[in-house]
Design an enzyme around this catalytic site. Structure first.
Site, PDB file in Angstrom:
ATOM      1  N   GLY A   8      65.078  54.337 -62.582  1.00 55.32           N
ATOM      2  CA  GLY A   8      64.270  53.312 -61.913  1.00 55.32           C
ATOM      3  C   GLY A   8      63.214  53.893 -60.994  1.00 55.32           C
ATOM      4  O   GLY A   8      62.329  54.629 -61.435  1.00 55.32           O
ATOM      5  N   ARG A  20      55.463  38.183 -76.482  1.00 56.33           N
ATOM      6  CA  ARG A  20      55.900  37.598 -77.746  1.00 56.33           C
ATOM      7  C   ARG A  20      55.527  36.115 -77.788  1.00 56.33           C
ATOM      8  O   ARG A  20      55.033  35.604 -78.763  1.00 56.33           O
ATOM      9  CB  ARG A  20      57.421  37.766 -77.859  1.00 56.33           C
ATOM     10  CG  ARG A  20      57.973  37.635 -79.226  1.00 56.33           C
ATOM     11  CD  ARG A  20      59.396  38.135 -79.285  1.00 56.33           C
ATOM     12  NE  ARG A  20      60.017  38.280 -77.971  1.00 56.33           N
ATOM     13  CZ  ARG A  20      61.004  39.107 -77.705  1.00 56.33           C
ATOM     14  NH1 ARG A  20      61.500  39.856 -78.648  1.00 56.33           N
ATOM     15  NH2 ARG A  20      61.517  39.178 -76.482  1.00 56.33           N
ATOM     16  N   LYS A  50      63.318  54.257 -72.415  1.00 59.11           N
ATOM     17  CA  LYS A  50      64.146  55.472 -72.631  1.00 59.11           C
ATOM     18  C   LYS A  50      64.778  55.502 -74.016  1.00 59.11           C
ATOM     19  O   LYS A  50      64.990  56.578 -74.581  1.00 59.11           O
ATOM     20  CB  LYS A  50      65.224  55.603 -71.545  1.00 59.11           C
ATOM     21  CG  LYS A  50      66.069  54.367 -71.345  1.00 59.11           C
ATOM     22  CD  LYS A  50      65.449  53.408 -70.361  1.00 59.11           C
ATOM     23  CE  LYS A  50      66.209  52.107 -70.312  1.00 59.11           C
ATOM     24  NZ  LYS A  50      65.804  51.242 -69.239  1.00 59.11           N
ATOM     25  N   LYS A  98      68.901  58.094 -71.110  1.00 58.36           N
ATOM     26  CA  LYS A  98      68.296  58.716 -69.921  1.00 58.36           C
ATOM     27  C   LYS A  98      68.750  60.168 -69.781  1.00 58.36           C
ATOM     28  O   LYS A  98      67.972  61.040 -69.386  1.00 58.36           O
ATOM     29  CB  LYS A  98      68.669  57.901 -68.678  1.00 58.36           C
ATOM     30  CG  LYS A  98      68.022  56.525 -68.676  1.00 58.36           C
ATOM     31  CD  LYS A  98      68.680  55.609 -67.667  1.00 58.36           C
ATOM     32  CE  LYS A  98      67.958  54.276 -67.569  1.00 58.36           C
ATOM     33  NZ  LYS A  98      68.748  53.249 -66.868  1.00 58.36           N
ATOM     34  N   ASP A 137      72.490  53.331 -72.728  1.00 59.43           N
ATOM     35  CA  ASP A 137      71.286  53.456 -71.887  1.00 59.43           C
ATOM     36  C   ASP A 137      71.382  54.715 -71.017  1.00 59.43           C
ATOM     37  O   ASP A 137      70.404  55.453 -70.862  1.00 59.43           O
ATOM     38  CB  ASP A 137      71.140  52.192 -71.018  1.00 59.43           C
ATOM     39  CG  ASP A 137      69.939  52.280 -70.101  1.00 59.43           C
ATOM     40  OD1 ASP A 137      68.803  52.109 -70.592  1.00 59.43           O
ATOM     41  OD2 ASP A 137      70.115  52.550 -68.901  1.00 59.43           O
ATOM     42  N   GLU A 174      57.821  58.200 -66.196  1.00 54.51           N
ATOM     43  CA  GLU A 174      58.624  58.268 -64.967  1.00 54.51           C
ATOM     44  C   GLU A 174      59.625  57.118 -64.884  1.00 54.51           C
ATOM     45  O   GLU A 174      60.754  57.280 -64.403  1.00 54.51           O
ATOM     46  CB  GLU A 174      57.690  58.240 -63.749  1.00 54.51           C
ATOM     47  CG  GLU A 174      58.373  58.404 -62.416  1.00 54.51           C
ATOM     48  CD  GLU A 174      59.089  59.735 -62.271  1.00 54.51           C
ATOM     49  OE1 GLU A 174      58.433  60.763 -62.146  1.00 54.51           O
ATOM     50  OE2 GLU A 174      60.335  59.749 -62.275  1.00 54.51           O
ATOM     51  N   GLU A 230      69.474  45.441 -69.902  1.00 51.96           N
ATOM     52  CA  GLU A 230      68.624  45.497 -71.096  1.00 51.96           C
ATOM     53  C   GLU A 230      68.725  44.168 -71.840  1.00 51.96           C
ATOM     54  O   GLU A 230      69.713  43.440 -71.696  1.00 51.96           O
ATOM     55  CB  GLU A 230      69.103  46.620 -72.021  1.00 51.96           C
ATOM     56  CG  GLU A 230      69.010  48.007 -71.421  1.00 51.96           C
ATOM     57  CD  GLU A 230      67.583  48.378 -71.031  1.00 51.96           C
ATOM     58  OE1 GLU A 230      66.695  48.329 -71.880  1.00 51.96           O
ATOM     59  OE2 GLU A 230      67.373  48.710 -69.856  1.00 51.96           O
TER      60      GLU A 230
END
Ligand code: NAP
Ligand code: HSE
Length: 439
Positions: free
Chosen positions: A137, A48, A108, A208, A204, A132, A193
């Site tokens: 992680g 950014r 995710k 997942k 989160d 993956e 995050e």
């Protein structure tokens, strides 16, 4: 100089994960070349703010600010989407897939919201979508489900899927550290995050869990069909009381399939686990996933669930697959994706999601209160197993911790509504599930 073919890579995002990928590609270049017979080379990076200080200096001409340009660049066949979010990230991913590229993603939230669209686009245009790093992680859980356990049906998958929350819970449990202080540490360490509420409110983990549920069952379960509860209401009292009862507290995802009824439940909530159980002992940023397959039995996977190095390891695993895919040595991982959703698989109704429960109440410290609470619970056939009363931080109040015998989500939902309606109950009750997973 090497005569190996070069595989040009584009990194959209050069933050925690993007820099980790760069760092370990550089550090392990010789090893990866020997293993893959290809030179993985980052040729374009987008961020950014190009003026921001980074931990690594990129070669001249590599850094830019336009991720879509990378996605569309014909000289970049492999695009890593490591920005996060679901807006620009989706556009970049779709643009690259429409050009038949390999997209490697750690995102995710994007997969949970747009998984069907992304996979359909990859299929339609001959692209590949590898992810993956999106779950747990550095643990290769996507590969485990997709490849190693392909012969199995999965009655139960559960585990710790969020490194930030496990780090916070561990620090609160082990050194009674204040929540805000530990959350700030998790952010500094690159675990959280950009919007940390995704971690601590359980979203989160839910994203997942959706990915795992799809891999295991071929069904996309939206978060609106899950129970999702985070860790923000836990206090030192909960850790103390849980310990007194012989439990630790972990934020778990639980994906349970009743194959006989063809029902699936996906839920995320803080869970009391017996202190001796393997998953209760998984601490800090580590994740752990228990996968029960009907052929293999129960298997357990553990490792770092967040942070630069662990996540880079998972992205690099996908980049290795991308290299082999583009060399034609390996069938497309998409071919190993689960079969389309069996139409009979439906969400399990709340009365079939069963558990024992822990309920913490802040109540008026006066005669008759316990009886009124017991009666509110009995009305919904929720049977009390233990009661602990202790002091509350509020004046003229007491803290009550009740555990129940096995009940179900419908009964507990109604019970909580009944408890909230009692004038003697001074704060919203805290409800935790007690995990009886047997390991
Ligand atoms: P991060 O440190 O915040 O890095 C994000 C990167 O994306 C930054 O370089 C940022 O640029 C860039 N970016 C953001 N918006 C952009 C835009 N509009 N245009 C161009 N570049 C943009 O995030 P992260 O922790 O690396 O996470 C990246 C992804 O990996 C997320 O999907 C996350 O959920 C996932 N993930 C993270 C971890 C972890 O442990 N951190 C683990 C697994 C998966 P600037 O640097 O200029 O701001
Ligand atoms: N914020 C996530 C976590 C990153 O703490 O688990 C890894 O997905």
């Amino acid at each position: 100089m090497s005569s190996l073919p070069v595989l040009p890579l584009g990194l959209c995002g050069f933050g925690t994960v993007g820099q980790g990928v760069w760092q370990h590609l550089e550090a392990n270049r010789a090893l990866l070349r020997a293993r893959l017979g290809v030179d993985l080379r980052v040729t374009r990076v987008a961020v950014r703010d190009a003026r921001r200080r980074r931990d690594f200096r990129l070669p001249r001409g590599v850094l830019g600010t336009d991720p879509l340009a990378i996605a569309r660049d014909p000289a970049v066949p492999v695009v890593c989407e490591l920005m996060g979010g679901t807006g620009l990230a989706r556009e970049v991913t779709l643009a690259a897939l429409r050009l038949g590229k390999v997209v490697v993603s750690a995102n995710k939230a994007l997969i949970c919201e747009h998984g069907p669209e992304l996979l359909a686009t990859a299929r339609r245009h001959g692209g590949h979508f590898l992810f993956e790093a999106s779950v747990a992680g550095g643990i290769p859980i996507v590969k485990a489900l997709r490849e190693g356990l392909v012969a199995n049906r999965f009655p139960l998958i559960y585990g710790i899927l969020n490194g930030t929350c496990n780090y916070i819970l561990t620090q609160m449990e082990e050194r009674a550290a204040p929540y805000a202080e530990v959350l700030a540490e998790a952010k500094r360490l690159g675990y959280a995050e950009a919007d940390e509420s995704l971690d601590v409110e359980g979203w989160d983990t839910a994203h997942k869990a959706a990915v795992l549920a799809w891999l295991a069952h071929g069904v996309w379960v939206p978060t609106s069909r899950m129970i999702v509860e985070g860790i923000t209401r836990l206090t030192p009292t909960d850790f103390r009381q849980a310990a007194a009862l012989g439990y630790g507290i972990k934020l778990l995802a639980v994906i349970a399939r009743d194959h006989a009824r063809d029902e699936l439940s996906v839920r995320v909530h803080p869970t009391l686990l017996p202190v001796g159980s393997v998953i209760a002992r998984v601490s800090g940023v580590f994740n752990a996933v228990s996968v029960t397959g009907d052929v293999v039995g129960t298997t357990l996977y553990s490792g770092r669930g967040a942070g630069r190095d662990a996540t880079a390891s998972a992205v690099l695993a996908d980049l290795a697959d991308a290299a082999l895919l583009l060399r034609g040595d390996r069938p497309a991982p998409a071919a190993l994706a689960p079969a389309p959703a069996p139409s009979a698989c439906r969400p399990a109704p709340p009365e079939r999601i069963r558990s024992r429960y822990y309920v913490r109440l802040t109540v008026r410290d006066e005669p008759g209160v316990l009886a009124r609470i017991a009666s509110a619970m009995a009305r919904h056939r929720v049977s009390i197993a233990t009661v602990i009363q202790g002091p509350s931080e509020r004046a003229r109040a007491a803290s009550l911790v009740l555990t129940t015998h096995e009940s179900d989500e419908r009964a507990l939902g109604r019970t909580l509504r009944g408890l909230r309606a009692l004038a003697a109950v001074l704060e919203d009750p805290v409800l935790l599930r007690i995990g009886d997973f047997g390991a």
